[in-house]
Enzyme design. Structure first.
Site, PDB file in Angstrom:
ATOM      1  CG  HIS A 136      -2.293   0.577   0.922  1.00 38.91           C
ATOM      2  ND1 HIS A 136      -2.560   1.332  -0.186  1.00 38.91           N
ATOM      3  CD2 HIS A 136      -3.471   0.518   1.614  1.00 38.91           C
ATOM      4  CE1 HIS A 136      -3.826   1.714  -0.184  1.00 38.91           C
ATOM      5  NE2 HIS A 136      -4.401   1.237   0.902  1.00 38.91           N
ATOM      6  NE  ARG A 137       6.190  -0.033   1.868  1.00 41.35           N
ATOM      7  CZ  ARG A 137       7.360  -0.650   2.023  1.00 41.35           C
ATOM      8  NH1 ARG A 137       8.219  -0.197   2.921  1.00 41.35           N
ATOM      9  NH2 ARG A 137       7.678  -1.704   1.283  1.00 41.35           N
TER      10      ARG A 137
END
Length: 421
Positions: A394-395
């Site tokens: 998700h980064r």
């Protein structure tokens, strides 16, 4: 003079290995290319080939020895024309040039009778500071600036001893935080339950460490879609009939590899790696495919899968899977990849969430195709349906982009002629 045979670095991450088995013995004559030993690395069990010709005069590390550091002398070779008995007693000749596999600190020269000449500063090659890989790693871990260190190795090369006593750079420079490692449990209670304990091999140790690090450091987001397989299964049947003369038999997995690769080409925001302050977007789709090998899980790579035909993918996958099971994969065949595919459908698993394999930013987990009630054109019917779950870093990947990738994958599998167009 005799030549030392050193423990090689058979992968970029290898620092030590297990000398699993010697295939030669003292007194044997070897030629360049002969298989001398099997070495268990942090990735797989690999064969170690002779580089020089000569006679093995001594085996210095017994087979089965664990934790042999890269650069350790494991055997000694008498060169052609040398008397083996004399070579065994003679001092070992160290190679003059640094090799790519050398990680151990070079031996220091014996003090000369005259006053020693002060070690000269490292000779830069361009903007590069000359230092051993081990010295560079210690410097990075301790926040030491190599540019201010005088090397004591050959030609001013910075070695381990030079860095260990150096002070970190100014407080403004913060040493990178140590990567969390897998917890080590050394004393398992048995509760009087009958059991057997097996020592972990290097591959299993690395799997445990990397998966722990991945779950601790990567914020995973999971997205699942149900995919109808009927059209894909029909296409596979037709393709296999046409490829029968070529002795090629496509698997469902071959088609899914192609579908994932084309999906990544359609949604390049998911074909990425997170690098702290950079986001790397790949322009080629290299798919790592999880394969169960005797030593543990390994992921051979189908390179440029988006531009290969499904028959090419099938042939490559058959060859790579066989080499994986035999422990014969070369580093370039399993290192890298831009995304991964893990398929447990053949074991009847319906759905699962896979752990991302860094530095990749996504992995697709596919379950078994099974007959399920399904709504088709507003009417209830029975269809062959597979659940697929994407795990995304998700980064690097927003949920909406992950959803676009899953939708693209679903569309390609349900309308599969795009895989062969």
């Amino acid at each position: 003079m005799p030549t030392p045979i050193k423990m090689p670095a058979l992968s970029p991450t290898m620092e030590e290995g297990t000398l699993a088995r010697w295939l030669v013995k003292e007194g044997d004559t070897v030629s360049s290319g002969d298989i001398m030993a099997e070495i268990e690395t942090d990735k797989a069990t690999m064969e170690f080939e002779a580089v020089d010709e000569g006679v093995i005069v001594s085996i210095d590390v017994a087979e089965g020895t664990e934790g042999v550091q890269v650069g350790t002398v494991i055997a000694t070779l008498a060169e052609e024309g040398e008397d083996p008995a004399e070579a065994k007693a003679a001092p070992v000749k160290e190679p003059q040039a640094e090799t790519k596999t050398e990680k151990a600190e070079p031996a220091k020269a014996a003090p000369a009778a005259a006053a020693p000449t002060p070690a000269k500063a490292p000779e830069p090659k361009g903007d590069r500071i000359v230092a051993s890989p081990l010295a560079k790693r210690i410097a990075e871990q301790n926040g030491v600036d190599l540019s201010g260190i005088t090397g004591s190795g050959p030609n001013g090369r910075i070695v381990k001893a030079d860095v260990e006593g150096a002070k970190p750079a100014s407080s403004a420079v913060t040493a990178p935080a140590a990567t969390p490692s897998a917890p080590v449990q050394t004393d398992l209670p048995d509760f009087d339950i009958p059991h057997e304990d097996d020592k972990l091999n290097n591959v299993r140790k690395v799997i445990a460490r990397r998966l722990t690090e991945a779950k601790q450091t990567i914020p995973h987001i999971y997205l699942t879609v149900d995919v109808r397989l009927d059209a894909l299964l029909d296409l596979r049947k037709q393709l296999n009939a046409s490829l029968e003369a070529q002795d090629i038999k496509l698997s469902v997995n071959d088609l899914l590899i192609k579908a994932l690769a084309k999906s990544l080409a359609m949604v390049p925001q998911c074909n990425v790696s997170f690098g702290g302050d950079i986001l790397r977007t790949y322009t080629r789709q290299d798919i790592s495919v999880a394969v169960a090998a005797p030593s543990g899980l390994i992921t051979p790579i189908i390179k440029d899968a988006g531009n290969k035909t499904v028959s090419q993918i099938s042939s490559e996958m058959t060859e790579l899977a066989g080499k994986a099971r035999d422990g014969k994969l070369q580093p370039q065949e399993y290192q890298g990849g831009t995304a991964s595919l893990s398929n447990l459908g053949m074991f009847g698993t319906k759905q699962f969430d896979a752990v991302i394999n860094p530095p990749q930013a996504m992995i697709l987990a596919v379950g078994a195709g099974e007959q399920r009630p399904h709504i088709v054109d507003g009417a209830l019917s029975v269809a062959t349906v597979m659940s697929a779950t994407g795990s995304f870093d998700h980064r690097a990947i927003d949920g909406v982009d992950g959803a676009k990738l899953m939708a693209a994958f679903k569309g390609l599998v349900e309308s599969p002629f795009g895989l062969v167009a």
